[in-house]
Design an enzyme around this catalytic site. Structure first.
Site, PDB file in Angstrom:
ATOM      1  N   HIS B 137     -18.697  16.758 -32.959  1.00  0.00           N
ATOM      2  CA  HIS B 137     -17.518  16.687 -33.829  1.00  0.00           C
ATOM      3  C   HIS B 137     -17.451  15.486 -34.777  1.00  0.00           C
ATOM      4  CE1 HIS B 137     -16.191  19.674 -30.915  1.00  0.00           C
ATOM      5  NE2 HIS B 137     -15.166  19.966 -31.659  1.00  0.00           N
ATOM      6  N   GLY B 186     -20.913  21.332 -36.109  1.00  0.00           N
ATOM      7  CA  GLY B 186     -20.610  22.132 -34.915  1.00  0.00           C
ATOM      8  C   GLY B 186     -19.240  22.773 -34.989  1.00  0.00           C
ATOM      9  N   HIS B 187     -18.305  22.057 -35.561  1.00  0.00           N
ATOM     10  CA  HIS B 187     -16.958  22.601 -35.785  1.00  0.00           C
ATOM     11  C   HIS B 187     -16.672  22.428 -37.262  1.00  0.00           C
ATOM     12  CE1 HIS B 187     -12.750  23.462 -35.750  1.00  0.00           C
ATOM     13  NE2 HIS B 187     -12.579  23.344 -34.447  1.00  0.00           N
ATOM     14  N   HIS B 261     -15.123  31.354 -32.133  1.00  0.00           N
ATOM     15  CA  HIS B 261     -13.976  30.442 -32.107  1.00  0.00           C
ATOM     16  C   HIS B 261     -13.169  30.631 -33.389  1.00  0.00           C
ATOM     17  CE1 HIS B 261     -12.095  26.339 -32.259  1.00  0.00           C
ATOM     18  NE2 HIS B 261     -11.975  26.577 -30.964  1.00  0.00           N
ATOM     19  N   GLU B 313     -11.957  30.758 -27.098  1.00  0.00           N
ATOM     20  CA  GLU B 313     -10.773  30.731 -27.989  1.00  0.00           C
ATOM     21  C   GLU B 313     -11.103  31.554 -29.224  1.00  0.00           C
ATOM     22  OE1 GLU B 313     -10.477  26.431 -28.544  1.00  0.00           O
ATOM     23  OE2 GLU B 313      -9.272  26.263 -26.745  1.00  0.00           O
ATOM     24  N   GLU B 329      -4.184  31.143 -31.080  1.00  0.00           N
ATOM     25  CA  GLU B 329      -3.926  29.711 -31.120  1.00  0.00           C
ATOM     26  C   GLU B 329      -3.116  29.339 -32.365  1.00  0.00           C
ATOM     27  OE1 GLU B 329      -7.526  27.454 -30.637  1.00  0.00           O
ATOM     28  OE2 GLU B 329      -6.594  25.611 -31.377  1.00  0.00           O
ATOM     29  N   CYS B 331      -3.314  26.729 -34.106  1.00  0.00           N
ATOM     30  CA  CYS B 331      -4.241  26.225 -35.126  1.00  0.00           C
ATOM     31  C   CYS B 331      -4.898  27.352 -35.908  1.00  0.00           C
ATOM     32  CB  CYS B 331      -5.366  25.417 -34.483  1.00  0.00           C
ATOM     33  SG  CYS B 331      -4.847  23.809 -33.895  1.00  0.00           S
ATOM     34  N   CYS B 409      -4.777  19.542 -30.717  1.00  0.00           N
ATOM     35  CA  CYS B 409      -5.042  19.971 -32.090  1.00  0.00           C
ATOM     36  C   CYS B 409      -3.849  20.676 -32.724  1.00  0.00           C
ATOM     37  CB  CYS B 409      -6.265  20.883 -32.127  1.00  0.00           C
ATOM     38  SG  CYS B 409      -6.191  22.243 -30.966  1.00  0.00           S
TER      39      CYS B 409
END
Lengths: 638, 638
Positions: B137, B186-187, B261, B313, B329, B331, B409
């Site tokens: 991250h 990665g994200h 995700h 998720e 979620e 987010c 988050c």
């Protein structure tokens, strides 16, 4: 057995000649038992390796190599031997008996001099014997071999395996108990096995040790927690703080909720009921009734399946019965059959036999493909390819039966239950013969009564009994709870019948040749779930006789949740034209299929189109390739 | 920005004075932002420890101790700063600005001389910088701080944080790219952040590096797999072979299915659309449309929630939208708002703003308790106490909002989205002003047009715009997709209006003081799901305007699945008498409640009893103590 209200008729006193079950038994004898033997010998390419027989060879010092398989791999051999024993009663088979005798001799050679018998520990971790009861299944394996020993002795009169398991049981009894080493089995099984061993031997210590194992469970300080503190190694990674999983949340007589691993629970309840029936312990009896009711009235699928969650293969909350996430392990249905049998011995009430029957024709039988070659561990009530068996939450819900499992508990449980069906069908006491099931064939009771039965059950409600010898006794014929209209004739005369606790009681001095004709109404039935079961809201299930039905994609097209069965639609019965499901009776009705536009959401209500709905017996599902299936059909009020 | 069809109006050009949203914004400013600051400073007892500010102090060498928290803990500080920036536009606050300036100065002191900025690696594993992009991250945290830097600069004109993040971005751009070190985040997050940085600086390399990160994803040999081979350590235990999770299954322009995700996916799609709008890349544009449609037409809950499974998720199969196992979620709803905004800039179509609106009033807002003190991560559409939040499958589905999360988050994502609402409400290009939402207040566009708006939306469909300065331009007012009856008057005259792509286009030489009155029909609506959504079979959802409704136990009693809403029942609107949900309009109808006997299964169909059904706005659910909730109400045809 002085406290038992009735007992199962000894298997050797029963012959089975039944239009339905003889076929299943033959399948088990012709296909499943030989197939299982091949698997145990690792002779079937492309399926999960078993190595179970080889483990015994290694333990006996007759082969080199490493132990392979689950820590409870031995139990596969035991369950095979038990099924063989029952099959030899049904149909003598010198070759098979020789094979079994050889395996038994091998088991004997694998036994240690003091009676210890568990190839995993003998071969792999001899220093760890008896230390990790929570995880290591030694007592579980012992229990299954004891059951095999008892069955083989009863079937053949041979004592070789009985001697082996008694030596093992003696070791266990000398080790565990009050004022001896403390111990509680991690997976219940030894308890019911020791009670069976007590039944054939009359040896009191077997009963006492079974009672000890039952009554020590859940007692503070909780045994598994104590054991864990002591250990510097683990086999699985079980947490004794989870006191639901292996039913350690309270002493068993104080347990009121069915929780945790459902097979463990079912085996334990079976032993509790067996013990209560034997001792007449009122507190234990009350606990059995409470647990039975919790399972049957709050936690059982309409198919008889129990265990709503894959997590711990376990019971879930009351009324939490998801059809797609379901576990409903085949073994748990077998366990419910065992539990029901023992409850019947405790108090012969039709409600127990009703569940036994429900399991046999539905939850248990669906575990086996119709050709006997593939098996379900999990028996779902709703399957959607692309979801079931695929998405993470649903990965355990396979849409097609696999050939075998690494944890191969279910297929042999089907085999041993089906081959020993006679003991569930008939019961007796001094002056009564109980017909719990409507199993064609003959019974010659210890009490002297002999009855033959002709039956086309479950497809036809006409069952005919002939009393074979003159005798004064009560013939107690179960009137199934699902049956609202029935009739009994004796020698052609309709007679008034006393029904008590679900049994029609026919007391008289029977003449040889007297004929009792039972006629059960087989109209298809609609079943509704309690509104507390949110998974079944708005849906209806269909059944005919003891057989629960389901709809499959192959007959009805995809998107089964778009079908609607009108509440008042007539349901017709017709033999299936599909040989793949054996031309069984199907149920058809005029209903609807809903259509919507392609949009994900719309303000236009779905449009109904007339559609013919076809339902097939649940146990036949998944025999015609992958596709959707559901038991609970959405209903409309038209 | 030459390829963008329209752009969000700069926040500083928007004032918000809205009956609904000003209250939410004040809540965020008065409660959430100060509360989050306290949490970042570990000043709130009894909630998950944050340590996020302390991590910066340690990295700056101003405090002793260990790094604590998630590897992406820095992003909590960044998101707080971003929300503060937007809030300062809404309402100057010298004290808060001073606090933020101090945090920014601290962030600057924690930055390494070469521009590197990530307290986890600076403090804990300096030897591992940039090595484990899949799990660690660093680029994600950089992205969030860049967003904060851009926002703070835009809000205050101060460059301190912008300078910090540019130095960090320069380091990233000098390291990663074609002919430089290979890397894929990665994200996803850095991509959209670099594009925002490009927007304010015009520095081409930021756009190029964003494009590189997007286009390198999913290219063979897949980067994460290569990285994993190289590493002898891990942070989490992510498996690069799972090519769905972080959307590496194909190069992004070739991706057609929303997988993995959902927040990662949403951030990535946002960047893709941003880049496509900037470059005019047709292939990228097509991919954005395809992915948008897959999300919105196959994978979105009626509340706007996305992500059907807790496992990863993640998005699940098409039409697999379980209401109780749901993830949805908060987010991910924020990410859909970001994505929608960028799609609107790519092509101003009402369908994008429809989803933006759906998320704002439902999936996003439900993430926050009405008092701003508690937050949902997961936004379920069906909750059953005793099941939700308790049973293993449902443990993530909490029936009551918690105060904070270890992985925090969602709450700051609500805060930064709500405070920057103005940029979603208004858009402009050279000759057009777009009213995407009906947000009360005022806008003064760069193109010279100025419009004020009075709105009682979402509770009332009357919206009134006043043109503040004479100018020749097109006023494009969105006509919501949910609205079938509407009317526009200009200066009291009903006029024929051209509607294109969901916008009513009013071209004219506007006079100052001209009034445009929009009237949207606010009749409650029934919504049906596609029959492919088996979870919603037989059910109907209710909405009024953009607000989706739900039924709660507190209004309707327990066992909500036993309620039946007749298809033709009139649905009435009345203000709630319950202050706990702010006296919002509720929907009521005469319906039924089903009753069954106590039996688990019965042949008696459930009996209907008349019952009054009351539905409340979905975003208000869970504000009156624990209890059942469901969005999809079983329907009957009466």
């Amino acid at each position: 057995m002085e406290n038992r209200k009735q007992v199962a008729v000894d298997l050797k006193r029963v012959t089975v000649q039944d239009g339905f079950w003889s076929g299943v038994q033959n399948l088990v004898m012709d296909v499943v038992i030989p197939y299982q033997k091949q698997i145990l010998e690792d002779a079937v390419p492309g399926v999960e390796k078993s190595h179970a027989i080889e483990n015994f060879r290694i333990a006996a010092g007759e082969s080199q190599g490493e132990f392979y398989g689950m820590v409870f791999q031995d139990s596969d051999v035991a369950k095979w031997l038990e099924a063989v024993a029952y099959s030899l009663v049904l149909r003598p088979n010198a070759e098979l008996e020789k094979e079994a005798d050889e395996v038994i001799a091998l088991v004997g050679r694998a036994q240690e001099p003091d009676g210890y018998l568990d190839t995993y520990f003998t071969v792999k971790e001899p220093e760890h014997k008896w230390q990790n009861l929570q995880e290591c299944h030694e007592l579980y394996c012992a229990g299954h071999m004891i059951e095999a020993g008892v069955a083989y002795y009863q079937a053949t009169g041979k004592t070789a395996l009985l001697d082996i398991v008694r030596k093992n049981a003696d070791l266990i009894c000398s080790r565990f108990g009050k004022d001896k080493t403390r111990g509680v089995p991690g997976h219940q099984e030894i308890e019911l096995a020791l009670l069976r061993l007590y039944d054939v031997t009359g040896e009191k210590k077997y009963l006492e040790t079974a009672q000890y194992f039952l009554e020590e469970r859940g007692v503070e300080p909780e045994y598994f927690a104590e054991e864990k503190k002591r250990l510097d190694w683990k086999h699985f990674d079980m947490d004794p703080a989870d006191r639901d999983y292996a039913q350690t949340y309270a002493p068993v007589k104080q347990q009121t909720k069915a929780v945790g691993h459902s097979v463990r629970a079912g085996y334990m309840y079976t032993a509790m009921a067996h013990l209560a029936a034997e001792t007449g312990d009122e507190e234990m009896t009350a606990a059995c009734r409470t647990l039975w009711n919790n399972v049957v009235q709050q936690k059982m699928y309409v198919t008889g399946g129990v265990g709503s969650t894959v997590h711990g293969e376990a019971f879930s909350a009351d009324y939490e019965l998801p059809n797609d996430l379901v576990y409903a392990e085949t073994c748990a249905s077998a366990a419910m059959i065992f539990f029901a049998r023992r409850m019947l011995e405790l108090e012969p009430k039709g409600e127990y036999a009703d569940i036994m029957e429900k399991e046999l024709y539905n939850g248990l039988l669906s575990g086996m493909q119709l050709d006997g070659k593939r098996f379900f561990y999990v028996n779902p009530l709703e399957v959607v390819p692309g979801v079931s068996g695929k998405l993470r939450e649903y990965r355990h819900v396979l849409p097609v039966r696999p050939q075998w499992y690494a944890c191969a508990c279910c297929p042999p449980n089907v085999a041993r239950t089906v081959t020993s069906l006679g003991q569930y069908a008939w019961g007796e006491n001094e002056d009564t013969v109980y017909a719990h099931l409507f199993l064609g064939g003959k019974v010659s009771c210890q009490n002297g009564a002999a009855i033959s039965c002709r039956s086309e059950y479950p497809w036809n409600g006409r069952v005919s009994y002939t009393v074979e010898t003159a005798k004064d006794f009560t013939f107690a014929i179960r009137i199934p709870g699902w049956c609202k209209k029935w009739e009994i004739k004796v020698d052609g005369q309709e007679i008034p019948v006393e029904v008590r606790d679900g049994y029609a009681l026919l007391h008289r001095a029977w003449k040889a040749g007297s004929v009792v004709e039972l006629s059960l109404d087989m109209q298809p039935r609609r079943i509704y779930a309690n509104t507390k079961v949110r998974a079944d809201a708005g849906c209806v299930a269909l059944a005919r006789g003891p057989v629960v039905y389901c709809v499959e994609q192959v007959d009805n097209g995809a998107e089964l949740s778009a079908l609607r069965l009108p509440r008042t639609a007539e349901i017709s019965v017709a033999a299936s034209k599909d040989e793949r499901i054996g031309n069984v009776p199907t149920l058809t009705a005029k209903g609807f299929r809903l259509h919507t536009s392609d949009a994900l959401y719309s303000e236009e209500p779905p449009v109904e189109e007339a559609a013919s709905l076809t339902a097939v017996p649940y146990f036949t599902w998944g025999n015609r390739g992958p596709g959707e299936m559901r038991v609970w059909i959405p209903e409309c009020e038209k």
